[in-house]
Design a protein around this motif. Structure first.
Motif, PDB file in Angstrom:
ATOM      1  N   GLY A   7       5.099  -3.655   2.723  1.00  4.76           N
ATOM      2  CA  GLY A   7       5.937  -2.456   2.606  1.00  4.76           C
ATOM      3  C   GLY A   7       5.142  -1.175   2.444  1.00  4.76           C
ATOM      4  O   GLY A   7       5.710  -0.090   2.409  1.00  4.76           O
ATOM      5  N   GLY A   8       3.820  -1.272   2.338  1.00  6.68           N
ATOM      6  CA  GLY A   8       2.992  -0.085   2.267  1.00  6.68           C
ATOM      7  C   GLY A   8       2.386   0.200   0.911  1.00  6.68           C
ATOM      8  O   GLY A   8       1.698   1.215   0.738  1.00  6.68           O
ATOM      9  N   ASN A   9       2.593  -0.640  -0.068  1.00 11.27           N
ATOM     10  CA  ASN A   9       2.036  -0.429  -1.399  1.00 11.27           C
ATOM     11  C   ASN A   9       0.559  -0.827  -1.385  1.00 11.27           C
ATOM     12  O   ASN A   9       0.205  -1.998  -1.439  1.00 11.27           O
ATOM     13  N   GLU A  10      -0.297   0.172  -1.328  1.00  9.29           N
ATOM     14  CA  GLU A  10      -1.740  -0.056  -1.215  1.00  9.29           C
ATOM     15  C   GLU A  10      -2.322  -0.736  -2.449  1.00  9.29           C
ATOM     16  O   GLU A  10      -3.190  -1.603  -2.349  1.00  9.29           O
ATOM     17  N   THR A  11      -1.832  -0.356  -3.623  1.00  8.06           N
ATOM     18  CA  THR A  11      -2.313  -0.960  -4.859  1.00  8.06           C
ATOM     19  C   THR A  11      -1.993  -2.452  -4.891  1.00  8.06           C
ATOM     20  O   THR A  11      -2.837  -3.276  -5.260  1.00  8.06           O
ATOM     21  N   ALA A  12      -0.774  -2.800  -4.494  1.00  8.11           N
ATOM     22  CA  ALA A  12      -0.371  -4.212  -4.460  1.00  8.11           C
ATOM     23  C   ALA A  12      -1.214  -4.976  -3.440  1.00  8.11           C
ATOM     24  O   ALA A  12      -1.586  -6.135  -3.683  1.00  8.11           O
ATOM     25  N   TYR A  13      -1.519  -4.336  -2.330  1.00  4.94           N
ATOM     26  CA  TYR A  13      -2.315  -4.996  -1.291  1.00  4.94           C
ATOM     27  C   TYR A  13      -3.738  -5.268  -1.773  1.00  4.94           C
ATOM     28  O   TYR A  13      -4.273  -6.355  -1.584  1.00  4.94           O
ATOM     29  N   CYS A  14      -4.340  -4.309  -2.441  1.00  5.59           N
ATOM     30  CA  CYS A  14      -5.692  -4.497  -2.994  1.00  5.59           C
ATOM     31  C   CYS A  14      -5.688  -5.608  -4.033  1.00  5.59           C
ATOM     32  O   CYS A  14      -6.591  -6.465  -4.045  1.00  5.59           O
TER      33      CYS A  14
END
Length: 131
Positions: A7-14
Motif C-alpha cells: 500500500g506504500g508504507n515505506e516504514t512497514a516495507y523496511c
C-alpha cells in the motif's frame, strides 16, 4: 506488514524486509551451510531471495498467508543456486596434516619401508581413478 508495504508504507516495507532477512538468513545458512557453502554465498542467496520478493511482491495474493509465498520464493532461489553450482558442490579439504609417506601411515598399513608405502598409495590412487 506486506499489505501495508504494498500500500506504500515505506516504514512497514523496511521492517518487513529486515524481519524476513533475519529469518531467511538462518534458513539459507541451514540449507547451504550443510553443503559447505561459505558465508558470502549464503548472503548472496539471501540477497537474491530479497530481490525476488521485492520484484514479485505484486504476485502475492493478499487473501492468503505470506509465509508459504515467501517460502516458495526462497526455496526456488536456493535451488537455482545449487543448479548453478552443479550437482556436486566443491568442499575444500585441508590435507596439510596428512602425510601418506610418514611412519605413522606405515604402521597402520602394515608396511615398514618407504618404497612399499609409496607403491601401495600409488596403486590405491590409480584404482580410485577407475571410478
Amino acid at each position: 506488514m506486506m499489505r501495508a508495504a504494498i500500500g506504500g508504507n515505506e516504514t512497514a516495507y523496511c521492517k518487513l524486509l529486515e524481519d524476513l532477512a533475519r529469518v531467511l538468513r538462518k534458513s539459507v545458512r541451514r540449507e547451504l551451510g550443510g553443503l559447505g557453502a561459505p558465508d558470502n554465498e549464503v548472503e548472496n542467496v539471501l540477497q537474491d531471495i530479497l530481490l525476488a520478493i521485492h520484484l514479485k511482491r505484486h504476485t502475492w495474493d493478499a487473501s492468503k498467508l505470506l509465509t508459504p509465498w515467501v517460502t516458495a520464493v526462497a526455496r526456488n532461489k536456493i535451488i537455482d543456486n545449487l543448479r548453478r553450482q552443479g550437482r556436486r558442490p566443491e568442499v575444500e579439504l585441508d590435507l596439510s596434516d596428512f602425510d601418506a609417506e610418514s611412519t605413522r601411515f606405515n604402521r597402520f598399513s602394515g608396511s615398514s619401508s618407504h618404497s612399499e608405502t609409496s607403491s601401495w598409495s600409488q596403486s590405491r590412487c590409480c584404482s580410485l581413478d577407475e571410478y
